[in-house]
Enzyme design. Structure first.
Site, mmCIF file in Angstrom:
data_model
loop_
_atom_site.group_PDB
_atom_site.id
_atom_site.type_symbol
_atom_site.label_atom_id
_atom_site.label_comp_id
_atom_site.label_asym_id
_atom_site.label_seq_id
_atom_site.Cartn_x
_atom_site.Cartn_y
_atom_site.Cartn_z
ATOM 1 C CE LYS A 144 -55.868 -21.946 40.077
ATOM 2 N NZ LYS A 144 -56.749 -21.261 41.062
ATOM 3 C CE1 TYR B 170 -56.641 -16.436 38.146
ATOM 4 C CE2 TYR B 170 -54.419 -16.855 38.916
ATOM 5 C CZ TYR B 170 -55.694 -17.302 38.628
ATOM 6 O OH TYR B 170 -56.028 -18.621 38.826
ATOM 7 C CG ASN C 138 -58.812 -23.185 43.533
ATOM 8 O OD1 ASN C 138 -57.795 -23.115 42.866
ATOM 9 N ND2 ASN C 138 -59.786 -22.302 43.453
ATOM 10 C CG HIS D 121 -57.689 -20.795 35.524
ATOM 11 N ND1 HIS D 121 -58.306 -19.695 36.076
ATOM 12 C CD2 HIS D 121 -57.785 -20.653 34.173
ATOM 13 C CE1 HIS D 121 -58.753 -18.910 35.087
ATOM 14 N NE2 HIS D 121 -58.441 -19.471 33.925
ATOM 15 C CD GLU E 203 -58.705 -17.293 31.287
ATOM 16 O OE1 GLU E 203 -59.193 -16.556 32.168
ATOM 17 O OE2 GLU E 203 -58.872 -18.534 31.271
HETATM 18 N N1 UDP Z 1 -59.146 -16.957 45.232
HETATM 19 C C1 UDP Z 1 -58.640 -16.800 46.506
HETATM 20 N N2 UDP Z 1 -59.460 -16.297 47.487
HETATM 21 C C2 UDP Z 1 -60.766 -15.950 47.249
HETATM 22 C C3 UDP Z 1 -61.268 -16.116 45.944
HETATM 23 C C4 UDP Z 1 -60.426 -16.617 44.955
HETATM 24 O O1 UDP Z 1 -57.475 -17.101 46.752
HETATM 25 O O2 UDP Z 1 -61.450 -15.519 48.169
HETATM 26 C C5 UDP Z 1 -58.270 -17.489 44.164
HETATM 27 C C6 UDP Z 1 -58.599 -18.927 43.816
HETATM 28 O O3 UDP Z 1 -57.378 -19.609 43.562
HETATM 29 C C7 UDP Z 1 -59.394 -18.792 42.539
HETATM 30 C C8 UDP Z 1 -58.726 -17.572 41.887
HETATM 31 O O4 UDP Z 1 -58.425 -16.721 42.988
HETATM 32 O O5 UDP Z 1 -59.331 -19.956 41.745
HETATM 33 C C9 UDP Z 1 -59.579 -16.820 40.890
HETATM 34 O O6 UDP Z 1 -60.819 -16.486 41.512
HETATM 35 P P1 UDP Z 1 -62.195 -16.675 40.750
HETATM 36 O O7 UDP Z 1 -63.228 -15.985 41.531
HETATM 37 O O8 UDP Z 1 -62.022 -16.277 39.313
HETATM 38 O O9 UDP Z 1 -62.452 -18.254 40.873
HETATM 39 P P2 UDP Z 1 -62.427 -19.420 39.785
HETATM 40 O O10 UDP Z 1 -62.869 -18.836 38.469
HETATM 41 O O11 UDP Z 1 -61.003 -19.922 39.747
HETATM 42 O O12 UDP Z 1 -63.373 -20.442 40.310
HETATM 43 MG MG MG Z 2 -62.194 -17.163 37.440
#
Ligand code: UDP
Ligand code: MG
Length: 136
Positions: free
Chosen positions: A12, A52, A115, A118, A129
């Site tokens: 990212k 997303y 974070n 992805h 994806e």
């Molecule tokens: N995210 C965020 N706030 C939250 C939860 C998720 O900004 O409270 C963002 C974060 O960058 C995350 C992405 O949304 O990686 C997708 O969320 P997901 O729950 O799918 O997490 P991941 O699969 O990336 O662990």
């Molecule tokens: Mg996810």
């Protein structure tokens, strides 16, 4: 029998900006995840919104899409034995504060939104994806 899978990885904007591409790639290779295809791109907010869209009802959706489009990213197809689960493990929890020691997000993540990486969360989503970014 070994279960060879492919999964989609994204480095990212926060990690690309901090020159962490090679550090992150070296974690992939240490864990026997092979990069089958890779490209550095800068997507639009509309493309991020499409990628997303499973999160469209979430309060963080708009910021998330704006963030993914805020700078260059590296999208990659990773391949290996049980690659989908393995990559989720080495990535660590969504919130870097909650991620296990030595995971990518623990090492490099700044916050729950920035974070660093992805990774696809299921066979079905990995396929979708990968097609989204590498529709050959
Ligand atoms: N995210 C965020 N706030 C939250 C939860 C998720 O900004 O409270 C963002 C974060 O960058 C995350 C992405 O949304 O990686 C997708 O969320 P997901 O729950 O799918 O997490 P991941 O699969 O990336 O662990
Ligand atoms: Mg996810």
């Amino acid at each position: 029998m070994s279960n060879i899978e492919q999964t989609l990885s994204i480095i990212k904007p926060d990690a690309v900006e901090r020159n962490l591409i090679e550090d992150i790639k070296s974690i992939f290779s240490k864990n026997n995840l092979v990069i089958k295809n890779s490209k550095k791109i800068h997507i639009t907010k509309e493309e991020a919104a499409e990628f997303y869209k499973v999160h469209q009802s979430k309060p963080f959706y708009n910021d998330l899409c704006a963030y993914l489009a805020s700078g260059p990213i590296v999208v990659m197809i990773l391949e290996g034995v049980n690659a989908i689960t393995l990559y989720r493990e080495i990535m660590g929890a969504t919130d870097p504060k909650k991620a296990e020691k030595n995971t990518i997000r623990k090492l490099f993540g700044i916050s729950i939104d920035k974070n660093s990486v992805h990774g696809s969360d299921s066979t079905e989503n990995a396929k979708k994806e990968i097609e989204f970014f590498f529709n050959n």
